[in-house]
Design a protein around this motif. Structure first.
Motif, mmCIF file in Angstrom:
data_model
loop_
_atom_site.group_PDB
_atom_site.id
_atom_site.type_symbol
_atom_site.label_atom_id
_atom_site.label_comp_id
_atom_site.label_asym_id
_atom_site.label_seq_id
_atom_site.Cartn_x
_atom_site.Cartn_y
_atom_site.Cartn_z
ATOM 1 N N CYS A 201 0.814 -1.216 0.000
ATOM 2 C CA CYS A 201 0.000 0.000 0.000
ATOM 3 C C CYS A 201 0.848 1.266 0.000
ATOM 4 C CB CYS A 201 -0.931 0.000 1.217
ATOM 5 S SG CYS A 201 -2.093 -1.385 1.257
ATOM 6 N N LEU A 213 -6.224 -1.713 -7.163
ATOM 7 C CA LEU A 213 -7.059 -2.657 -6.432
ATOM 8 C C LEU A 213 -8.185 -3.229 -7.289
ATOM 9 C CD1 LEU A 213 -7.637 -1.305 -2.813
ATOM 10 C CD2 LEU A 213 -6.161 -3.154 -3.561
ATOM 11 N N LEU A 242 -2.550 -7.250 1.997
ATOM 12 C CA LEU A 242 -2.401 -5.793 1.974
ATOM 13 C C LEU A 242 -1.309 -5.396 2.958
ATOM 14 C CD1 LEU A 242 -6.166 -4.733 1.890
ATOM 15 C CD2 LEU A 242 -4.588 -4.981 -0.034
ATOM 16 N N ILE A 245 -0.859 -1.483 5.536
ATOM 17 C CA ILE A 245 -2.227 -0.994 5.398
ATOM 18 C C ILE A 245 -2.415 0.363 6.061
ATOM 19 C CG2 ILE A 245 -3.039 -2.172 7.487
ATOM 20 C CD1 ILE A 245 -5.028 -1.773 4.216
ATOM 21 N N ALA A 282 -4.368 -8.240 6.199
ATOM 22 C CA ALA A 282 -3.703 -6.938 6.217
ATOM 23 C C ALA A 282 -2.560 -6.959 7.230
ATOM 24 C CB ALA A 282 -4.700 -5.831 6.566
#
Length: 453
Positions: A201, A213, A242, A245, A282
């Motif tokens: 990210c 995404l 992810l 995050i 995440a």
């Protein structure tokens, strides 16, 4: 094995029903649609292994359906059915990405063969992609190493959550092995044969993140010269990882939250809603709870991500694993001889701000410096520098005071603190590490102002 699911799209009910019956006799799960529009609705709801579609249909030809499928899921094979005189169109469909074509009237054996071959090829591609994602940095561990209480707790957490589709939030300092935990969740889940797709990210510019995404259609914005498949589509059936995050911008946090709550998303430039079939894990090295209190991270997204939180402790909290980790890294570098106690003592006395990643790098550096010589405590002390953490604080406090009693008591206090850190506060286990009776630990705790037992 899960039955293969085939969607047959043809406006002629006799042809459609005949093909569906043929596939069902081969053990396939079947779905039927009379139009391309109806087929797209089914694809938004169902997971399909192959689409077999006629080229000529009342609401638009099969080429449009093919283009839609390719934009949404490039790996989904499309078998084109062609009538007499439409072979040039079939060739055009092949160039557009169709898996194969077959002329009407359909030969049953040939049709089954083409369907089976296309599905097997897709599964093979999925397995190859999965294996590529599973290749680690050769210097890193291929498995979680260590048998400390902290590591046993993490393994137990992974075993509990892996079989589910629950969203997982993995937290911990940099270098602790958070991605290793995320991969372990994936490989022990029912989604293990599907892709593990990593998204950093922090590395994606904010204006491009939504496209990254969810994907985009050609012409959706300036610079969108071709269709792009988003990471949610790439991870279909698998796990979307992810990373970092906590760096996600507020506007993107809202979009991610909507997908997690509804399971639906839209490709940029496309009005059709798509169904996300992914499991989200995440990872962050930030204190997201603190970020929520400060207003930098949405509380609703945090609670949605942290359905099942797993904290990966820093290495200083499970120093008992240092010997096993060091041995693992040495073995990967071709060194079979274990470290001696003096070398291990030097490693255990260091603060490890870079955690397991730093330990790996230090072991590699030591092997390069030592050459054919033994890896001893002096070498590691030279690499690591002065003592850190509590031992450094003791040295600073005592200064030039060489009296035995203050030095001994300071060392005793430090050893007790380290033992409690290694056992995560489990006093009986700490007493075992210190070689003292657990009943005497209370006395030492009171003596050094460390609390009651």
């Amino acid at each position: 094995m899960t039955p293969r699911t085939v969607l047959v799209v043809d406006d002629e009910s006799f042809v459609r029903d005949s093909l569906l019956a043929l596939l069902e006799a081969e053990g396939c799960r079947t779905l039927g649609a009379a139009t391309g529009h109806e087929a797209l609705g089914i694809l938004a709801r169902e997971r399909v292994d192959l689409v077999a579609t006629d080229l000529q249909m009342p609401d638009g030809d099969g080429m449009e359906l093919l283009e839609e499928v390719r934009a949404t899921d490039p790996d989904l094979p499309v078998l084109v059915l062609t009538g007499v005189g439409t072979v040039p169109d079939a060739v055009r469909a092949m160039k557009a990405g169709a898996a194969d074509f077959i002329q009407k009237p359909v030969d049953p054996d040939q049709f089954v063969h083409l369907v089976t071959r296309a599905i097997d090829r897709r599964r093979l591609l999925s397995e190859v992609r999965h294996l590529r994602h599973e290749v680690r940095d050769l210097r890193g561990p291929e498995e979680m190493v260590g048998d400390s209480p902290a590591m046993r707790e993490i393994r137990a957490a992974i075993d509990r959550v892996a079989p589910s589709d629950a969203t997982v939030l993995v937290t911990g300092e940099s270098g602790t092995g958070k991605e290793l935990v995320a991969r372990a969740i994936h490989t022990r889940s029912p989604r293990a044969a599907a892709p593990f797709v990593r998204v950093n990210c922090a590395a994606i510019p904010e204006p491009l993140f939504e496209s990254e995404l969810f994907g985009h259609r050609r012409g959706a914005f300036t610079g969108a010269t071709e269709d792009r498949t988003g990471r949610f589509a790439e991870a279909t059936g698998g796990t979307l990882f992810l990373d970092e995050i906590g760096t996600l911008h507020a506007g993107l946090q809202a979009k991610l939250l909507r997908v997690l709550e509804s399971g639906e998303y839209q490709v940029i430039g496309d009005s059709r809603t798509r169904l996300a079939d992914v499991r989200v894990v995440a990872v962050t090295n930030e204190d997201l709870e603190a970020r929520v209190e400060e207003g930098g991270f949405r509380s609703d997204l945090y609670y949605r991500l942290a359905i099942f939180p797993i904290r990966v402790p820093p290495l200083r909290e499970h120093r008992g694993d240092i010997a096993a980790l060091a041995g693992h890294f040495l073995a990967r570098l071709g060194h079979r001889e274990p470290l001696g106690e003096e070398a291990l003592a030097a490693l255990r006395g260091y603060g490890w701000p870079g955690n397991v990643r730093e330990l790996r790098n230090i072991i590699e550096r030591a092997t390069l410096l030592a050459g054919e010589d033994r890896l001893d405590g002096a070498l590691f002390r030279r690499i690591l520098g002065p003592p850190t953490g509590d031992r450094a604080a003791v040295e600073d406090a005592l200064g030039a005071d060489l009296r035995i009693k203050p030095r001994t008591e300071a060392l005793e206090r430090t050893l007790i603190i380290e033992a409690l850190a290694q056992t995560e506060g489990r006093k009986r286990e700490a007493a075992d590490l210190l070689g003292i009776d657990p009943r005497n630990l209370a006395y030492h705790l009171r003596k050094h102002g460390l609390g009651e037992s």
